[in-house]
Design an enzyme around this catalytic site. Structure first.
Site, PDB file in Angstrom:
ATOM      1  N   ASP A   9     -11.187  46.135  45.170  1.00  0.00           N
ATOM      2  CA  ASP A   9     -11.597  47.510  45.489  1.00  0.00           C
ATOM      3  C   ASP A   9     -11.699  47.673  47.006  1.00  0.00           C
ATOM      4  OD1 ASP A   9     -12.488  50.069  45.124  1.00  0.00           O
ATOM      5  OD2 ASP A   9     -14.515  49.523  44.495  1.00  0.00           O
TER       6      ASP A   9
ATOM      7  N   ASP B 114     -12.810  36.655  53.135  1.00  0.00           N
ATOM      8  CA  ASP B 114     -13.088  37.091  54.511  1.00  0.00           C
ATOM      9  C   ASP B 114     -11.887  36.818  55.417  1.00  0.00           C
ATOM     10  OD1 ASP B 114     -14.090  34.720  53.510  1.00  0.00           O
ATOM     11  OD2 ASP B 114     -15.657  34.472  55.006  1.00  0.00           O
TER      12      ASP B 114
ATOM     13  N   LYS C 134     -13.552  33.731  46.615  1.00  0.00           N
ATOM     14  CA  LYS C 134     -14.665  33.254  47.452  1.00  0.00           C
ATOM     15  C   LYS C 134     -15.259  32.026  46.766  1.00  0.00           C
ATOM     16  CE  LYS C 134     -17.503  33.780  50.991  1.00  0.00           C
ATOM     17  NZ  LYS C 134     -17.086  33.685  52.395  1.00  0.00           N
TER      18      LYS C 134
ATOM     19  N   TYR D 142     -18.712  44.470  38.761  1.00  0.00           N
ATOM     20  CA  TYR D 142     -18.646  45.851  38.270  1.00  0.00           C
ATOM     21  C   TYR D 142     -18.832  45.934  36.755  1.00  0.00           C
ATOM     22  CZ  TYR D 142     -16.755  47.319  42.847  1.00  0.00           C
ATOM     23  OH  TYR D 142     -16.562  47.587  44.181  1.00  0.00           O
TER      24      TYR D 142
END
Ligand code: NAD
Length: 346
Positions: free
Chosen positions: A241, A217, A183, A131
């Site tokens: 988010d 995930d 991740k 972002y």
């Protein structure tokens, strides 16, 4: 913490777009009932501002100047055009004031489906990652949008700062555990750096706050299957988010999810949800998320008792009085709900 002056706390007020003005009016009614006084500096930003001819388009200079002066803002949601158009004002405000920590406490008020006791605090990094706004198109042949490139920016300092915020928060609020969500198996650098720093910070709190790790995930699935296994979550901007809306879904929707954007020199309090264009102007919106954000603001200002009273009044109105807006299966309008909360307070 800032001190009240005789005319009240100086706070910038941004009612925002869509349902923003409705839920802001409702929140002001509730704040009024606390007996705490405010000197509101009302400002306009987002689609409402870009529609009027003002300096600075969707983020006019007076908004920045006002927050620079008050160091505190209560903000309704602001519209961001999809794809093109002006840059997100929400992101711009967070970057302008270095609001690196996005604090989002999620607590069940009433049971929703099989979830009746959600109590998870999301600490989301607010200024970096994908972002950061570093992106461009690459023209190939006649197509100016043939390729799109976005760069995720993560710094060691930014990762350390947000992880330390999460552990400090856990310590001060009697929480048990912080989960690092990442991740790093695939994004070995941008997410790997976050994990590396998170582990270092966790060592500083060894023996005081537990730490565990989840790949994003898996975290998303575990949140649905075993939400009780989470306490405080700390993660990077985009993961935070997305997971925030997911956790809000476990509470019964976005209508109950408050948030605070915290930096060294300013703080902005707002609901997790957006402008809800599908219900704007109909008096249907649930103002609880913004009212609960205002409770966080009261605590930030040092008004701990008023913050608790507002939170209890919202919970009591929904749970005990059964006064609810449509998203929670009730019939109350935005203002009817706010009046009921205000009555409980006074
Ligand atoms: P949204 O959060 O506005 O709405 C998602 C769904 O939740 C809709 O069905 C809506 O009706 C419902 N909902 C949201 N708030 C509610 C409330 N208080 N009471 C009852 N129902 C509620 O998400 P969206 O539709 O994806 O986004 C709309 C706009 O909001 C976009 O322009 C987006 O960029 C902007 N947005 C702004 C912020 C912010 O200002 N911080 C945050 C998220 C989205």
């Amino acid at each position: 913490m800032r001190h009240s002056v005789s005319s009240g706390y100086s706070v910038t007020l941004l009612p925002g777009d869509g349902i923003g003005p409705e839920i802001t009016d409702a929140t002001l009614l509730v704040l009024d009932a606390t007996g705490i006084t405010f000197a509101w500096d009302r400002q306009v930003a987002g689609a409402t501002a870009s529609g009027i001819e003002r300096r600075g388009g969707a983020l006019p200079d007076p908004v920045i100047e006002s927050i620079r002066m008050t160091k505190c803002a209560l903000k309704g949601p602001l519209e961001t055009p999809l794809g093109g158009g002006y840059r997100s004002v929400n992101v711009a405000l967070r970057q302008e004031f270095g609001l690196y920590a996005n604090l989002r406490p999620f607590r069940s008020i009433i049971p929703f489906r099989s979830y009746d006791n959600i109590d998870i605090v999301m600490v989301r990094e607010n200024t970096q990652g994908l972002y950061a706004g570093v992106e461009h198109f690459v023209q190939v042949g006649e197509d100016p949008h043939a390729v799109a490139e976005s760069t995720a920016i993560t710094t060691r300092e930014g990762c350390g700062r947000i992880c330390r915020y999460a552990f400090q928060y856990a310590l001060h609020h009697g929480r048990r555990k912080v989960t690092l969500v990442h991740k790093a198996n695939i994004l070995k650098m941008v997410s790997g750096l976050f994990l590396e720093e998170g582990r270092l910070v966790a060592k500083e709190y060894d023996g005081r706050i537990e730490c565990d790790e989840r790949i994003i995930d898996n975290a998303a699935m575990q949140l649905v299957m075993r939400p009780e296994s989470f306490d405080v979550i700390v993660t990077t901007n985009m993961f935070g988010d997305i997971l925030s809306d997911q956790i809000a879904g476990l509470l019964g929707g976005l209508g109950l999810a408050p948030s605070a954007n915290i930096g060294a020199s300013a703080a902005i309090f707002e609901a997790v949800h957006g402008t809800a264009p599908d219900i704007a102007g109909q008096g249907k919106a649930n103002p609880s998320a913004l009212i609960l954000s205002a409770a966080m603001m009261l605590e930030h200002l040092g008004e701990l008792d008023a913050g608790t009273r507002v939170r209890d009044a919202v919970a009591g109105t929904i749970r005990d009085d059964g006064i609810r807006t449509g998203d929670l299966g009730g019939k109350a309008t935005t203002m009817e709900f706010a009046k009921a909360v205000a009555e409980r307070l006074s």
